[in-house]
Scaffold this motif. Structure first.
Motif, PDB file in Angstrom:
ATOM      1  N   LYS A 130      24.982 -11.795  23.666  1.00 18.09           N
ATOM      2  CA  LYS A 130      23.697 -11.153  23.955  1.00 18.09           C
ATOM      3  C   LYS A 130      22.611 -12.147  23.594  1.00 18.09           C
ATOM      4  CE  LYS A 130      25.468  -6.572  23.310  1.00 18.09           C
ATOM      5  NZ  LYS A 130      25.468  -5.342  22.602  1.00 18.09           N
ATOM      6  N   SER A 131      22.319 -13.000  24.546  1.00 18.45           N
ATOM      7  CA  SER A 131      21.375 -14.076  24.298  1.00 18.45           C
ATOM      8  C   SER A 131      20.293 -14.065  25.355  1.00 18.45           C
ATOM      9  CB  SER A 131      22.106 -15.423  24.319  1.00 18.45           C
ATOM     10  OG  SER A 131      21.191 -16.472  24.269  1.00 18.45           O
ATOM     11  N   SER A 132      19.115 -14.462  24.950  1.00 19.17           N
ATOM     12  CA  SER A 132      18.022 -14.592  25.909  1.00 19.17           C
ATOM     13  C   SER A 132      18.090 -15.931  26.617  1.00 19.17           C
ATOM     14  CB  SER A 132      16.679 -14.441  25.183  1.00 19.17           C
ATOM     15  OG  SER A 132      16.563 -15.451  24.199  1.00 19.17           O
ATOM     16  N   LEU A 133      19.139 -16.714  26.333  1.00 20.74           N
ATOM     17  CA  LEU A 133      19.272 -18.039  26.923  1.00 20.74           C
ATOM     18  C   LEU A 133      20.043 -18.030  28.239  1.00 20.74           C
ATOM     19  CD1 LEU A 133      20.113 -20.051  23.685  1.00 20.74           C
ATOM     20  CD2 LEU A 133      17.892 -19.782  24.795  1.00 20.74           C
ATOM     21  N   CYS A 134      20.365 -16.852  28.778  1.00 17.79           N
ATOM     22  CA  CYS A 134      21.049 -16.782  30.067  1.00 17.79           C
ATOM     23  C   CYS A 134      20.158 -17.397  31.133  1.00 17.79           C
ATOM     24  CB  CYS A 134      21.351 -15.337  30.446  1.00 17.79           C
ATOM     25  SG  CYS A 134      22.561 -14.551  29.377  1.00 17.79           S
ATOM     26  N   SER A 135      20.789 -18.083  32.050  1.00 18.97           N
ATOM     27  CA  SER A 135      20.023 -18.698  33.125  1.00 18.97           C
ATOM     28  C   SER A 135      20.835 -18.652  34.397  1.00 18.97           C
ATOM     29  CB  SER A 135      19.679 -20.149  32.778  1.00 18.97           C
ATOM     30  OG  SER A 135      20.849 -20.940  32.806  1.00 18.97           O
ATOM     31  N   ALA A 136      20.223 -19.075  35.464  1.00 23.96           N
ATOM     32  CA  ALA A 136      20.905 -19.130  36.748  1.00 23.96           C
ATOM     33  C   ALA A 136      21.690 -20.424  36.888  1.00 23.96           C
ATOM     34  CB  ALA A 136      19.898 -19.003  37.879  1.00 23.96           C
ATOM     35  N   ILE A 137      21.640 -21.271  35.882  1.00 22.05           N
ATOM     36  CA  ILE A 137      22.369 -22.535  35.915  1.00 22.05           C
ATOM     37  C   ILE A 137      23.775 -22.293  35.374  1.00 22.05           C
ATOM     38  CG2 ILE A 137      22.494 -24.884  35.029  1.00 22.05           C
ATOM     39  CD1 ILE A 137      19.424 -24.768  34.770  1.00 22.05           C
ATOM     40  N   TYR A 138      24.778 -22.495  36.240  1.00 20.12           N
ATOM     41  CA  TYR A 138      26.166 -22.300  35.841  1.00 20.12           C
ATOM     42  C   TYR A 138      26.840 -23.655  35.720  1.00 20.12           C
ATOM     43  CZ  TYR A 138      25.681 -17.343  36.594  1.00 20.12           C
ATOM     44  OH  TYR A 138      25.277 -16.051  36.502  1.00 20.12           O
ATOM     45  N   ALA A 139      27.635 -23.793  34.688  1.00 10.71           N
ATOM     46  CA  ALA A 139      28.341 -25.041  34.416  1.00 10.71           C
ATOM     47  C   ALA A 139      29.623 -24.711  33.681  1.00 10.71           C
ATOM     48  CB  ALA A 139      27.458 -25.948  33.559  1.00 10.71           C
ATOM     49  N   PRO A 140      30.563 -25.661  33.609  1.00 11.64           N
ATOM     50  CA  PRO A 140      31.748 -25.427  32.793  1.00 11.64           C
ATOM     51  C   PRO A 140      31.350 -25.421  31.323  1.00 11.64           C
ATOM     52  CG  PRO A 140      31.814 -27.629  33.740  1.00 11.64           C
ATOM     53  CD  PRO A 140      30.619 -26.945  34.308  1.00 11.64           C
ATOM     54  N   ILE A 141      31.744 -24.379  30.615  1.00 12.81           N
ATOM     55  CA  ILE A 141      31.448 -24.217  29.190  1.00 12.81           C
ATOM     56  C   ILE A 141      32.787 -24.120  28.452  1.00 12.81           C
ATOM     57  CG2 ILE A 141      30.344 -22.776  27.431  1.00 12.81           C
ATOM     58  CD1 ILE A 141      28.353 -23.992  29.416  1.00 12.81           C
ATOM     59  N   SER A 142      32.947 -24.934  27.409  1.00 16.83           N
ATOM     60  CA  SER A 142      34.188 -24.895  26.631  1.00 16.83           C
ATOM     61  C   SER A 142      33.930 -24.297  25.263  1.00 16.83           C
ATOM     62  CB  SER A 142      34.765 -26.308  26.468  1.00 16.83           C
ATOM     63  OG  SER A 142      35.207 -26.797  27.707  1.00 16.83           O
ATOM     64  N   GLN A 143      34.891 -23.522  24.800  1.00 12.98           N
ATOM     65  CA  GLN A 143      34.862 -22.950  23.459  1.00 12.98           C
ATOM     66  C   GLN A 143      36.139 -23.389  22.764  1.00 12.98           C
ATOM     67  OE1 GLN A 143      34.415 -18.949  24.949  1.00 12.98           O
ATOM     68  NE2 GLN A 143      32.336 -18.901  24.147  1.00 12.98           N
ATOM     69  N   VAL A 144      35.993 -24.065  21.634  1.00 11.88           N
ATOM     70  CA  VAL A 144      37.127 -24.600  20.895  1.00 11.88           C
ATOM     71  C   VAL A 144      37.378 -23.696  19.692  1.00 11.88           C
ATOM     72  CG1 VAL A 144      38.075 -26.607  19.707  1.00 11.88           C
ATOM     73  CG2 VAL A 144      36.478 -26.923  21.632  1.00 11.88           C
ATOM     74  N   ILE A 145      38.607 -23.156  19.619  1.00 11.15           N
ATOM     75  CA  ILE A 145      38.974 -22.190  18.589  1.00 11.15           C
ATOM     76  C   ILE A 145      40.075 -22.780  17.717  1.00 11.15           C
ATOM     77  CG2 ILE A 145      39.869 -19.868  18.164  1.00 11.15           C
ATOM     78  CD1 ILE A 145      39.123 -19.321  21.181  1.00 11.15           C
ATOM     79  N   GLU A 146      39.868 -22.805  16.408  1.00 14.67           N
ATOM     80  CA  GLU A 146      40.939 -23.203  15.492  1.00 14.67           C
ATOM     81  C   GLU A 146      41.940 -22.059  15.406  1.00 14.67           C
ATOM     82  OE1 GLU A 146      39.277 -24.303  11.726  1.00 14.67           O
ATOM     83  OE2 GLU A 146      38.403 -26.137  12.546  1.00 14.67           O
ATOM     84  N   LEU A 147      43.215 -22.373  15.579  1.00 15.09           N
ATOM     85  CA  LEU A 147      44.257 -21.343  15.548  1.00 15.09           C
ATOM     86  C   LEU A 147      44.771 -21.128  14.131  1.00 15.09           C
ATOM     87  CD1 LEU A 147      46.284 -22.375  18.709  1.00 15.09           C
ATOM     88  CD2 LEU A 147      44.674 -20.488  18.471  1.00 15.09           C
ATOM     89  N   PRO A 148      45.130 -19.893  13.807  1.00 17.00           N
ATOM     90  CA  PRO A 148      45.742 -19.630  12.514  1.00 17.00           C
ATOM     91  C   PRO A 148      47.073 -20.373  12.411  1.00 17.00           C
ATOM     92  CG  PRO A 148      45.355 -17.568  13.724  1.00 17.00           C
ATOM     93  CD  PRO A 148      44.999 -18.693  14.627  1.00 17.00           C
ATOM     94  N   THR A 149      47.420 -20.785  11.209  1.00 19.37           N
ATOM     95  CA  THR A 149      48.684 -21.483  11.009  1.00 19.37           C
ATOM     96  C   THR A 149      49.835 -20.493  10.964  1.00 19.37           C
ATOM     97  OG1 THR A 149      48.383 -21.387   8.620  1.00 19.37           O
ATOM     98  CG2 THR A 149      47.571 -23.358   9.743  1.00 19.37           C
ATOM     99  N   GLY A 150      51.042 -21.014  10.971  1.00 18.49           N
ATOM    100  CA  GLY A 150      52.204 -20.148  10.811  1.00 18.49           C
ATOM    101  C   GLY A 150      53.202 -20.234  11.949  1.00 18.49           C
ATOM    102  N   HIS A 151      52.771 -20.726  13.116  1.00 19.79           N
ATOM    103  CA  HIS A 151      53.672 -20.830  14.264  1.00 19.79           C
ATOM    104  C   HIS A 151      53.416 -22.143  14.982  1.00 19.79           C
ATOM    105  CE1 HIS A 151      54.925 -16.685  13.750  1.00 19.79           C
ATOM    106  NE2 HIS A 151      53.652 -16.315  13.735  1.00 19.79           N
ATOM    107  N   SER A 152      54.400 -22.580  15.737  1.00 18.68           N
ATOM    108  CA  SER A 152      54.291 -23.823  16.501  1.00 18.68           C
ATOM    109  C   SER A 152      53.732 -23.557  17.894  1.00 18.68           C
ATOM    110  CB  SER A 152      55.667 -24.479  16.622  1.00 18.68           C
ATOM    111  OG  SER A 152      55.619 -25.546  17.537  1.00 18.68           O
ATOM    112  N   ILE A 153      52.808 -24.391  18.304  1.00 19.09           N
ATOM    113  CA  ILE A 153      52.243 -24.264  19.652  1.00 19.09           C
ATOM    114  C   ILE A 153      53.340 -24.446  20.694  1.00 19.09           C
ATOM    115  CG2 ILE A 153      50.626 -25.313  21.304  1.00 19.09           C
ATOM    116  CD1 ILE A 153      49.346 -23.676  19.041  1.00 19.09           C
ATOM    117  N   GLY A 154      54.345 -25.262  20.377  1.00 19.68           N
ATOM    118  CA  GLY A 154      55.445 -25.487  21.313  1.00 19.68           C
ATOM    119  C   GLY A 154      56.236 -24.242  21.648  1.00 19.68           C
ATOM    120  N   ASP A 155      56.119 -23.191  20.834  1.00 15.88           N
ATOM    121  CA  ASP A 155      56.830 -21.935  21.082  1.00 15.88           C
ATOM    122  C   ASP A 155      56.011 -20.943  21.907  1.00 15.88           C
ATOM    123  OD1 ASP A 155      58.975 -22.870  19.599  1.00 15.88           O
ATOM    124  OD2 ASP A 155      58.278 -21.920  17.739  1.00 15.88           O
TER     125      ASP A 155
END
Length: 109
Positions: free
Chosen positions: A65-90
């Motif tokens: 909920k931001s007032s920064l919405c615009s008509a300009i669309y671009a690729p946006i990336s969000q980087v999330i740190e994953l909780p430990t405990g399991h292997s990404i390979g699984d």
């Protein structure tokens, strides 16, 4: 932790309304990068990330909920740190708000 960045890579952005996911276990903690198409102030923001089981990552989001919405669309990336405990390979499933999505493991692109 979630970091949102404008993606200036040469990778084509997903179709409007779609999201790409990249799992990266080459860093610690492992990370999930979600790339979507939209305005940085208007795309859904990751709220929580959990392991449902050793093969499934579950991400829930909330509407930005931001007032920064615009008509300009671009690729946006969000980087999330994953909780430990399991292997990404699984990992066989990445769910975003209950919907399974296609993902790539770093190094398989």
């Amino acid at each position: 932790m979630v970091e949102t960045i404008a993606d200036s890579s040469t990778i084509e952005p997903p179709l409007q309304g779609a999201t790409y996911a990249l799992l990266d276990e080459t860093v610690s903690p492992a990370r999930l990068t979600l790339t979507g198409w939209g305005s940085a102030g208007c795309i859904p923001v990751p709220d929580s990330v959990t392991w449902d089981d050793p093969s499934t990552i579950e991400v829930t989001t909330f509407a930005a909920k931001s007032s920064l919405c615009s008509a300009i669309y671009a690729p946006i990336s969000q980087v999330i740190e994953l909780p430990t405990g399991h292997s990404i390979g699984d990992v066989t499933t990445v769910n975003i708000d209950g919907e399974s999505m296609w993902f790539t493991l770093k190094g398989e692109q």
